[in-house]
Design an enzyme around this catalytic site. Structure first.
Site, short mmCIF file in Angstrom:
data_model
loop_
_atom_site.label_atom_id
_atom_site.label_comp_id
_atom_site.label_asym_id
_atom_site.label_seq_id
_atom_site.Cartn_x
_atom_site.Cartn_y
_atom_site.Cartn_z
N CYS A 109 0.87 -1.17 0.00
CA CYS A 109 0.00 0.00 0.00
C CYS A 109 0.91 1.22 0.00
CB CYS A 109 -0.92 0.02 1.22
SG CYS A 109 -1.89 1.55 1.31
N CYS B 270 -0.39 4.24 2.45
CA CYS B 270 -0.30 4.26 3.92
C CYS B 270 -0.07 2.85 4.44
CB CYS B 270 -1.58 4.88 4.49
SG CYS B 270 -1.56 5.06 6.27
N SER B 271 -1.16 2.11 4.68
CA SER B 271 -1.00 0.83 5.35
C SER B 271 -2.18 -0.11 5.14
CB SER B 271 -0.83 1.07 6.85
OG SER B 271 -1.92 1.84 7.33
N CYS B 272 -2.92 0.03 4.03
CA CYS B 272 -4.07 -0.84 3.78
C CYS B 272 -3.63 -2.30 3.84
CB CYS B 272 -4.68 -0.55 2.40
SG CYS B 272 -5.45 1.07 2.31
#
Lengths: 209, 198
Positions: free
Chosen positions: B106, B109-111
């Site tokens: 991702c 961000c941090s999906c």
């Protein structure tokens, strides 16, 4: 962030989800606010509104604390001055933490139900594109939150699948738009001397031409 | 007892103190309780994590019908085994074969698919992984210990929208005699992100 140079090697040994114990409370704190019905809106726009200096020098959950603070202040739930003075008191050992009981089964069940709930269904939406259509990602340079990564703007791709309508999260009225999984060739993104490979990226219709 | 009690030999950082300040103010205002925060922590520790994904992968390895359902409607097939919810609401499962290798990132961000993999490791959220996996994935994978043959098609999935991805690794050779439970023990988080073979 995609494609940027200068961040060095991936530290695959950093396998934990946190850098410090206190970080474990940050995301649950945010989810508790959502559970209380007071967590309006996505936190990511607040993360992305941080100064580049803050964004690049803070840890992941430090960014989240700053974003959570900004969202709570914006929602008039807390005042920044109150947070700052309470934080100073806590650092000085002058604040007493709130009393805490073991989570009751009732609280645990309610929280578990929220975490297990499904709120983001793709819905049917009219869309201009079909599988195998050639599309171009629009060139754009929005200042606020967007899910159209900078590295893909202007690049040609092929619609691999049509993935349902979702609210487009850019600032504004969040229209429900069709989303697509689009396939890109690495050479179309990075040039003839790039590694061989394909990239799949989900994009809202408004990002495509 | 204070916030900075015996758990903190070092002075608290400003942001650690701010996190504690936000929690205590929200509790005082009656918006949340610390018990709710504790309950969420407990769920992340006990209920969500790669053990769930490993259960899904092992089932797909032993049950061709399940594997077919998993690849055509990941969300529903994962729900069949009791897993689902926030950040797993629109799941797509990607099959690694002798000809194709999938890896997930991702860049935004941090999906990450919480119900089947839990919360992402630090390296997944770090700038190095997010910046380089979409530009030089073979180099990154090699650094992480996975050397891909040149004739394998590499597919990188940047999960920046609402779909969450999990990789179905290839079943290792020589595991024909193992039970489903034993197979699940072989499946790693890194294998389901696509940065390692199983």
């Amino acid at each position: 962030m995609g494609g940027m140079h200068g961040f060095g090697a991936v530290d695959a040994s950093d396998r934990d989800a946190y850098h410090a114990d206190w970080e474990k409370r940050v995301l649950p704190l945010r989810l508790a606010v959502i559970l209380a019905g007071r967590g309006h809106g996505d936190l990511r726009p607040h993360v992305e509104a941080l100064s580049a200096d803050d964004y690049l020098s803070r840890t992941y959950y430090e960014r989240w604390v700053l974003a959570l603070q900004s969202s709570l202040v914006q929602a008039d739930l807390l005042a920044e001055g109150d947070i700052a003075s309470r934080a100073s008191a806590i650092r000085a050992g002058e604040a007493v933490p709130p009393k805490r009981a073991e989570p009751s089964p009732e609280i645990s069940d309610r929280v578990a139900a929220v975490v297990a709930s499904v709120t983001k269904h793709g819905v049917a939406a009219a869309g201009r594109f079909r599988q195998n259509d050639v599309v171009h990602v629009r060139r754009m340079s929005p200042a606020g939150h967007t899910r159209c990564p900078r590295y893909i703007r202007g690049v040609k791709g092929i619609v691999e699948s049509v993935t349902g309508g979702f609210p487009r999260p850019d600032p504004g009225d969040h229209p429900v738009e069709q989303t697509y999984t689009v396939r890109f060739d690495f050479r179309d993104i990075w040039g003839e001397d790039s590694e061989e490979g394909v990239l799949y990226l989900d994009l809202w219709e408004g990002y495509l031409a | 007892v204070s916030f900075a009690g015996h758990h903190h030999p070092k002075p608290m950082s400003d942001l650690e103190a701010r996190a504690a300040a936000i929690e205590s103010l929200l509790v005082e205002k009656g918006v949340i309780t610390s018990e709710q925060v504790d309950a969420v922590i407990e769920i992340f520790q006990k209920d969500l994590g790669p053990m769930n994904g490993a259960t899904v992968v092992a089932r797909a390895w032993v049950d061709p019908g399940y594997k077919q359902r998993l690849l055509s409607d990941g969300t529903a097939a994962i729900r069949e085994l009791g897993f689902g919810g926030v950040e797993g609401e629109n799941m797509r499962v990607l099959e690694n074969t002798g000809a194709v290798h999938n890896v997930v990132v991702c860049t935004l961000c941090s999906c990450y698919p919480w119900p089947v993999l839990g919360l992402p490791p630090n390296w997944y959220k770090d700038f190095a992984y997010r910046s380089r996996m979409v530009r030089e994935p073979r180099a990154v994978l090699a650094e992480m210990g996975l050397d891909l043959a040149e004739d394998i098609e590499l597919r990188v999935w940047d999960s920046s929208a609402e779909i969450r991805y999990m990789v179905l690794p290839e079943r290792p050779e020589g595991t024909g005699g193992l039970t489903e439970g034993e197979l699940a023990q072989l499946v790693t988080r890194d294998g389901m992100v696509g940065v390692a073979a199983v």
